[in-house]
Scaffold this motif. Sequence first.
Motif, mmCIF file in Angstrom:
data_model
loop_
_atom_site.group_PDB
_atom_site.id
_atom_site.type_symbol
_atom_site.label_atom_id
_atom_site.label_comp_id
_atom_site.label_asym_id
_atom_site.label_seq_id
_atom_site.Cartn_x
_atom_site.Cartn_y
_atom_site.Cartn_z
ATOM 1 N N THR A 106 -0.983 -0.642 -4.547
ATOM 2 C CA THR A 106 -2.275 0.010 -4.383
ATOM 3 C C THR A 106 -2.002 1.390 -3.809
ATOM 4 O OG1 THR A 106 -3.227 -2.145 -3.845
ATOM 5 C CG2 THR A 106 -4.580 -0.213 -3.415
ATOM 6 N N LYS A 142 0.863 -1.174 0.000
ATOM 7 C CA LYS A 142 0.000 0.000 0.000
ATOM 8 C C LYS A 142 0.900 1.225 0.000
ATOM 9 C CE LYS A 142 -3.629 -2.249 2.669
ATOM 10 N NZ LYS A 142 -4.385 -2.220 3.937
ATOM 11 N N SER A 162 -2.766 4.765 -10.038
ATOM 12 C CA SER A 162 -3.379 3.431 -10.078
ATOM 13 C C SER A 162 -3.419 2.901 -11.504
ATOM 14 C CB SER A 162 -4.790 3.482 -9.499
ATOM 15 O OG SER A 162 -4.746 3.832 -8.145
#
Length: 116
Positions: free
Chosen positions: A94, A50, A71
């Motif tokens: 992500t 992340k 993204s």
Amino acid sequence: MDQIRRRRLEELIREEISRMITFGEIKDPRVNSFLSVTRVEAAQDGSHAKVWVSSLEDEQGRLDEAITGLSHAAGFIQALLAKRVRLRLTPVLTFFPDRGIKEGFEISEKLKDLLK
């Protein structure tokens, strides 16, 4: 993956993505050089990561547009990471917005106004 190795991986990912953004390697027009990668959290097995991104110019949802652009370019960024960092398993990225810097700046300005 032990904790020291995971932290080193997170720092490498943060540095490389920051470098890609700064030097304009990501050609998406929504991604500009005013973005900064504030934090990366890798999964225990290193398969996912992340990435939190921040910007001081969050006018009219620009940060959300930049997150969409990042993204969209995640596969390209992962390919560059695999080439530069030489990982056995490149994590799936992500992206998330981090509005903490801007909110901290705004609170600081409000406190200065109260002290006047």
